[in-house]
Design a protein around this motif. Sequence first.
Motif, PDB file in Angstrom:
ATOM      1  N   GLY A 125       1.103  -1.209  -0.058  1.00 53.82           N
ATOM      2  CA  GLY A 125      -0.213  -0.117  -0.080  1.00 53.82           C
ATOM      3  C   GLY A 125       0.931   1.493   0.131  1.00 53.82           C
ATOM      4  O   GLY A 125       0.450   2.299  -0.698  1.00 53.82           O
ATOM      5  N   LEU A 126       1.761   1.340   0.338  1.00 54.07           N
ATOM      6  CA  LEU A 126       2.917   2.019   1.014  1.00 54.07           C
ATOM      7  C   LEU A 126       3.346   2.618  -0.564  1.00 54.07           C
ATOM      8  O   LEU A 126       3.985   3.609  -1.466  1.00 54.07           O
ATOM      9  CB  LEU A 126       3.404   2.348   1.619  1.00 54.07           C
ATOM     10  CG  LEU A 126       3.105   3.069   3.033  1.00 54.07           C
ATOM     11  CD1 LEU A 126       4.063   2.397   4.488  1.00 54.07           C
ATOM     12  CD2 LEU A 126       2.660   3.909   4.175  1.00 54.07           C
ATOM     13  N   ALA A 127       4.128   1.480  -1.376  1.00 54.02           N
ATOM     14  CA  ALA A 127       5.261   1.503  -2.051  1.00 54.02           C
ATOM     15  C   ALA A 127       5.010   2.455  -2.708  1.00 54.02           C
ATOM     16  O   ALA A 127       5.860   3.191  -3.663  1.00 54.02           O
ATOM     17  CB  ALA A 127       5.294   0.139  -2.885  1.00 54.02           C
ATOM     18  N   PRO A 128       3.546   2.478  -4.006  1.00 56.42           N
ATOM     19  CA  PRO A 128       3.748   3.428  -5.118  1.00 56.42           C
ATOM     20  C   PRO A 128       3.469   5.014  -4.523  1.00 56.42           C
ATOM     21  O   PRO A 128       4.201   5.829  -5.123  1.00 56.42           O
ATOM     22  CB  PRO A 128       2.230   2.987  -5.554  1.00 56.42           C
ATOM     23  CG  PRO A 128       1.748   1.985  -4.667  1.00 56.42           C
ATOM     24  CD  PRO A 128       2.450   1.690  -3.146  1.00 56.42           C
ATOM     25  N   ALA A 129       3.290   5.362  -3.589  1.00 53.00           N
ATOM     26  CA  ALA A 129       3.604   6.453  -3.019  1.00 53.00           C
ATOM     27  C   ALA A 129       4.733   6.962  -2.292  1.00 53.00           C
ATOM     28  O   ALA A 129       5.282   8.382  -2.421  1.00 53.00           O
ATOM     29  CB  ALA A 129       2.813   6.719  -1.911  1.00 53.00           C
ATOM     30  N   VAL A 130       6.153   6.102  -1.731  1.00 53.52           N
ATOM     31  CA  VAL A 130       7.295   6.192  -1.113  1.00 53.52           C
ATOM     32  C   VAL A 130       7.990   6.043  -2.014  1.00 53.52           C
ATOM     33  O   VAL A 130       7.951   4.547  -2.601  1.00 53.52           O
ATOM     34  CB  VAL A 130       6.884   6.008   0.233  1.00 53.52           C
ATOM     35  CG1 VAL A 130       5.936   6.840   0.960  1.00 53.52           C
ATOM     36  CG2 VAL A 130       7.060   4.880   0.702  1.00 53.52           C
ATOM     37  N   SER A 131       9.739   6.040  -2.191  1.00 53.37           N
ATOM     38  CA  SER A 131      10.716   6.076  -2.166  1.00 53.37           C
ATOM     39  C   SER A 131      11.641   5.294  -1.002  1.00 53.37           C
ATOM     40  O   SER A 131      12.188   4.343  -1.467  1.00 53.37           O
ATOM     41  CB  SER A 131      11.376   6.461  -2.466  1.00 53.37           C
ATOM     42  OG  SER A 131      12.124   7.433  -2.397  1.00 53.37           O
ATOM     43  N   ALA A 132      11.772   5.396  -0.140  1.00 57.59           N
ATOM     44  CA  ALA A 132      12.085   5.111   1.279  1.00 57.59           C
ATOM     45  C   ALA A 132      11.151   4.677   2.073  1.00 57.59           C
ATOM     46  O   ALA A 132      10.203   5.843   2.388  1.00 57.59           O
ATOM     47  CB  ALA A 132      13.045   6.337   1.662  1.00 57.59           C
ATOM     48  N   LEU A 133      11.144   3.684   2.862  1.00 57.48           N
ATOM     49  CA  LEU A 133      10.426   3.285   4.161  1.00 57.48           C
ATOM     50  C   LEU A 133      11.347   2.814   5.421  1.00 57.48           C
ATOM     51  O   LEU A 133      12.303   1.428   5.648  1.00 57.48           O
ATOM     52  CB  LEU A 133       9.780   2.200   3.821  1.00 57.48           C
ATOM     53  CG  LEU A 133       8.263   1.631   4.346  1.00 57.48           C
ATOM     54  CD1 LEU A 133       7.397   2.332   5.140  1.00 57.48           C
ATOM     55  CD2 LEU A 133       7.794   0.020   3.576  1.00 57.48           C
ATOM     56  N   THR A 134      10.529   2.328   6.420  1.00 61.41           N
ATOM     57  CA  THR A 134      11.755   2.845   7.626  1.00 61.41           C
ATOM     58  C   THR A 134      11.139   1.683   8.658  1.00 61.41           C
ATOM     59  O   THR A 134       9.697   2.218   8.866  1.00 61.41           O
ATOM     60  CB  THR A 134      11.790   3.464   8.625  1.00 61.41           C
ATOM     61  OG1 THR A 134      13.070   4.112   7.400  1.00 61.41           O
ATOM     62  CG2 THR A 134      13.572   3.676   9.926  1.00 61.41           C
ATOM     63  N   VAL A 135      11.390   0.307   8.821  1.00 65.18           N
ATOM     64  CA  VAL A 135      10.679  -0.069   9.529  1.00 65.18           C
ATOM     65  C   VAL A 135      11.392   0.000  10.961  1.00 65.18           C
ATOM     66  O   VAL A 135      12.020   0.064  11.138  1.00 65.18           O
ATOM     67  CB  VAL A 135      10.569  -2.277   8.748  1.00 65.18           C
ATOM     68  CG1 VAL A 135       9.666  -2.839  10.426  1.00 65.18           C
ATOM     69  CG2 VAL A 135       9.966  -1.497   7.765  1.00 65.18           C
TER      70      VAL A 135
END
Length: 405
Positions: A64-74
């Motif tokens: 769900g987040l991938a199309p809107a962001v280029s970086a994600l922190t878990v």
Amino acid sequence: MSRPDEAPAFDDEAILLVGHGSRREKSNEQVRDLAAGLESRLGIPTDAAFLELAEPTIGEAVAGLAPAVSALTVVHCSLFAASHVKNDVPLAVERARARHDVAIDNGAHLGIHPAILDLLDARAAAVERDLDVDRGTDDVALVLCARGSSDPDANGDVHKLARLCYEGRSFSRVESSFVGVTDPRLEETLHGLAKHRPDAIVVLPYMLGDGVLTERVRDRTAEFDGEYPYVAAAAGDPLGTDSRLLDVFADRWQEARTDSVEMSCDTCKYKVDLTGYEEDVGGARAMLRALAHREAHADRDDVDDEPHAHDAPERHVAVCTNRTCAADGAPAVLERLRQAARDSEHCEARITRTSCLGRCGDGPMVAVYPDGVWYGGVGPPDAERIASSHLDRDRIVSDLVDQVL
């Protein structure tokens, strides 16, 4: 500690706060509340995800987040580095990296942090007020009660945290205990402290949510209080959604995105030989245990006395389909096992493919869990023998056994 004015926010960056997941929606809402608080603290979009028993899963949340962001922190809600932190979340993150064009940084567990020590001190003080005692003038002992783990690294950190609760504070004694899995259990610790005849014993359930385990801690503390009239005893609240946890999450987020995550590899049972845990060493074994756990694990929140049940298929069968085993016929073995399981009236097993098991040249390899039996050199006819003998009748096919964990 990280603060909004110290951490720049980026329009294309997001945070994923990962909790365990529970059948109790109240516990899941606590994780979502913490995610909302972290978003407000850092000014960065923050969603919640769960390992199991609640939605969305890590994979669903990343999709769900991938199309809107280029970086994600878990960022983890896990208190200590046990199997979820070392196995389950990294597996989910690797799968998400393979499926989406987004950079994903995986942070560390909550661990031991000054803000948590402050929070525990506040929880203890609240119990002291209820008991009308003062550790400055009365003999007050503290018990830090965690869930308990099969990972010695995680259990060791409970003892360290208990010691830090003692240092610089006026408790007469501070003991660590566990409500399950390992020792010492809460009852044993309480009865041991009673011999010193303190005025009061404060018990702190070291858990994030208020569920079955915290109820168990309260019940057993109340039973002790009734049995020992000369010692006042009461249990406090879990960590909950206290704002001090946001300080910890913010620091873990900053560490992950700056590539400075520190894990306890020196005492990790999957990496080094620890006495009593020698058979756990090796990434393939850890991965298989994680797969088995994901298939078999179910929350016991809906059962009064069993907070951590396993009610999925009786067995998990993993077939190595990495390059060497695949060349030796592993795909045919996998399909024959699945067909045999479908045809059987008694076989309760989930059969999946897995990557390299570290036995190249000895395959195709088939691992049966939770039995811990690895078969080597398995051909399609052998697959039917494994299904009819081991999976149907619980009889190991001895001539195919490669090793038993």
